[in-house]
Design a protein around this motif. Structure first.
Motif, PDB file in Angstrom:
ATOM      1  N   GLU A  46       0.824  -1.206   0.000  1.00 38.47           N
ATOM      2  CA  GLU A  46       0.000   0.000   0.000  1.00 38.47           C
ATOM      3  C   GLU A  46       0.858   1.255   0.000  1.00 38.47           C
ATOM      4  O   GLU A  46       0.571   2.227  -0.716  1.00 38.47           O
ATOM      5  N   GLU A  47       1.954   1.245   0.776  1.00 38.12           N
ATOM      6  CA  GLU A  47       2.854   2.399   0.802  1.00 38.12           C
ATOM      7  C   GLU A  47       3.528   2.604  -0.551  1.00 38.12           C
ATOM      8  O   GLU A  47       3.665   3.733  -1.033  1.00 38.12           O
ATOM      9  N   GLU A  48       3.944   1.491  -1.189  1.00 38.60           N
ATOM     10  CA  GLU A  48       4.568   1.608  -2.509  1.00 38.60           C
ATOM     11  C   GLU A  48       3.580   2.150  -3.539  1.00 38.60           C
ATOM     12  O   GLU A  48       3.943   2.981  -4.376  1.00 38.60           O
ATOM     13  N   ASP A  53       1.798   6.351  -7.114  1.00 35.94           N
ATOM     14  CA  ASP A  53       0.720   7.196  -7.634  1.00 35.94           C
ATOM     15  C   ASP A  53       1.061   8.679  -7.481  1.00 35.94           C
ATOM     16  O   ASP A  53       0.754   9.500  -8.360  1.00 35.94           O
ATOM     17  N   LEU A  54       1.685   9.011  -6.367  1.00 40.89           N
ATOM     18  CA  LEU A  54       2.054  10.413  -6.133  1.00 40.89           C
ATOM     19  C   LEU A  54       3.083  10.893  -7.150  1.00 40.89           C
ATOM     20  O   LEU A  54       2.982  12.009  -7.705  1.00 40.89           O
ATOM     21  N   VAL A  55       4.067  10.039  -7.440  1.00 44.49           N
ATOM     22  CA  VAL A  55       5.097  10.410  -8.417  1.00 44.49           C
ATOM     23  C   VAL A  55       4.510  10.495  -9.826  1.00 44.49           C
ATOM     24  O   VAL A  55       4.845  11.408 -10.601  1.00 44.49           O
ATOM     25  N   LEU A  56       3.645   9.546 -10.184  1.00 46.47           N
ATOM     26  CA  LEU A  56       3.078   9.540 -11.532  1.00 46.47           C
ATOM     27  C   LEU A  56       2.148  10.726 -11.765  1.00 46.47           C
ATOM     28  O   LEU A  56       2.026  11.217 -12.894  1.00 46.47           O
ATOM     29  N   LYS A  57       1.479  11.174 -10.711  1.00 44.64           N
ATOM     30  CA  LYS A  57       0.550  12.297 -10.866  1.00 44.64           C
ATOM     31  C   LYS A  57       1.274  13.639 -10.964  1.00 44.64           C
ATOM     32  O   LYS A  57       0.740  14.599 -11.517  1.00 44.64           O
ATOM     33  N   SER A  58       2.478  13.704 -10.419  1.00 45.29           N
ATOM     34  CA  SER A  58       3.215  14.966 -10.455  1.00 45.29           C
ATOM     35  C   SER A  58       3.962  15.102 -11.784  1.00 45.29           C
ATOM     36  O   SER A  58       4.542  14.139 -12.288  1.00 45.29           O
ATOM     37  N   ALA A  59       3.936  16.286 -12.355  1.00 48.02           N
ATOM     38  CA  ALA A  59       4.591  16.539 -13.641  1.00 48.02           C
ATOM     39  C   ALA A  59       6.089  16.649 -13.455  1.00 48.02           C
ATOM     40  O   ALA A  59       6.591  16.974 -12.372  1.00 48.02           O
ATOM     41  N   LEU A  60       6.833  16.390 -14.528  1.00 45.86           N
ATOM     42  CA  LEU A  60       8.284  16.502 -14.483  1.00 45.86           C
ATOM     43  C   LEU A  60       8.699  17.971 -14.401  1.00 45.86           C
ATOM     44  O   LEU A  60       8.103  18.848 -15.038  1.00 45.86           O
ATOM     45  N   GLY A  61       9.727  18.205 -13.629  1.00 49.03           N
ATOM     46  CA  GLY A  61      10.238  19.564 -13.510  1.00 49.03           C
ATOM     47  C   GLY A  61      11.523  19.750 -14.289  1.00 49.03           C
ATOM     48  O   GLY A  61      12.037  18.820 -14.934  1.00 49.03           O
TER      49      GLY A  61
END
Length: 249
Positions: A46-48, A53-61
């Motif tokens: 669940e933590e993974e 999901d958090l990383v995939l939802k955030s756009a690349l900087g």
């Protein structure tokens, strides 16, 4: 929940409405559930999943080297890839394999399901063909049986006519035993009749009918199909269509 019910049963102060007591019990139960949910430790999976999901939802900087290179080449955020902007806008989705099966298992499972379906269809097709063949064979047997019955009736009719015409010529004994209808009384049959019967049993109904038809035409100038006795052979050959039922149809 049982603790709340016990508390509810003990709280019987006069003047406290029943509805209020029920609301208090429900609120306590909800608060207890929230506390249990907060205190529950999350599993590693669940933590993974949450981190992924958090990383995939955030756009690349701009700190991402690949994204920085794209920006140097003129790419802007939200723009499609390609020189003319005909490429994709969103990244290729990430498919996470969560099962314990090996690579290619799903394709193998799908292929086996397709093979099973194909085998089932082949069995249905073969069963349908077998039913059609059985129906055709039944129709052929039924048709042959009908033709055989009709032929047996024509043979009896020819035997009856042969017996009458022979007797008119004072012929007391048929040329062949089966040329006439057999007598119903079995005691009239002697050993010679039995031998003749065994000999005649080698002939089929169609062969007997053909032989007897020829005899009636040659001996009595009679055609069983026309039902006519002609004067002579010349009259018979001139006016009779033929020596079979097909010729007269």
């Amino acid at each position: 929940y049982l603790l709340n019910l016990l508390t509810l049963r003990q709280d019987v102060r006069p003047g406290l409405p029943m509805v209020r007591r029920m609301k208090q019990a429900i609120q306590k139960e909800e608060k207890q559930k929230e506390a249990n949910e907060k205190n529950r430790q999350k599993s590693i999976k669940e933590e993974e999943k949450e981190r992924r999901d958090l990383v995939l939802k955030s756009a690349l900087g701009s700190e991402n080297k690949g994204f920085a290179l794209l920006q140097k080449m003129g790419y802007k955020s939200g723009q499609a890839l390609g020189k003319s902007g005909e490429g994709i806008v969103e990244p290729i989705p990430l498919n996470i394999k969560t099962g314990l099966s090996g690579l290619g298992h799903e394709e193998l499972k799908k292929r086996k399901a397709e093979e099973k379906l194909e085998n089932y269809r082949q069995k249905l097709h073969m069963k349908k063909q077998a039913n059609e063949q059985a129906a055709d064979q039944f129709r052929i047997r039924f048709k042959n049986k009908q033709e055989e019955r009709k032929m047996e009736g024509d043979l009896r009719k020819s035997q009856r006519a042969c017996q009458q015409l022979d007797m008119q010529k004072a012929i007391d004994v048929p040329k062949e035993t089966w040329y006439w209808l057999e007598p119903e009384e079995e005691d009239k049959k002697d050993e010679e009749d039995k031998e003749d019967e065994c000999t005649s049993s080698d002939l089929s109904v169609s062969e007997k009918l053909h032989i007897l038809t020829a005899y009636l035409r040659e001996e009595h100038f009679y055609c069983i199909w026309c039902g006519t006795t002609y004067e002579d052979s010349e009259d018979l050959s001139s006016n009779c269509p033929g020596d079979s039922a097909a010729d007269h149809d």
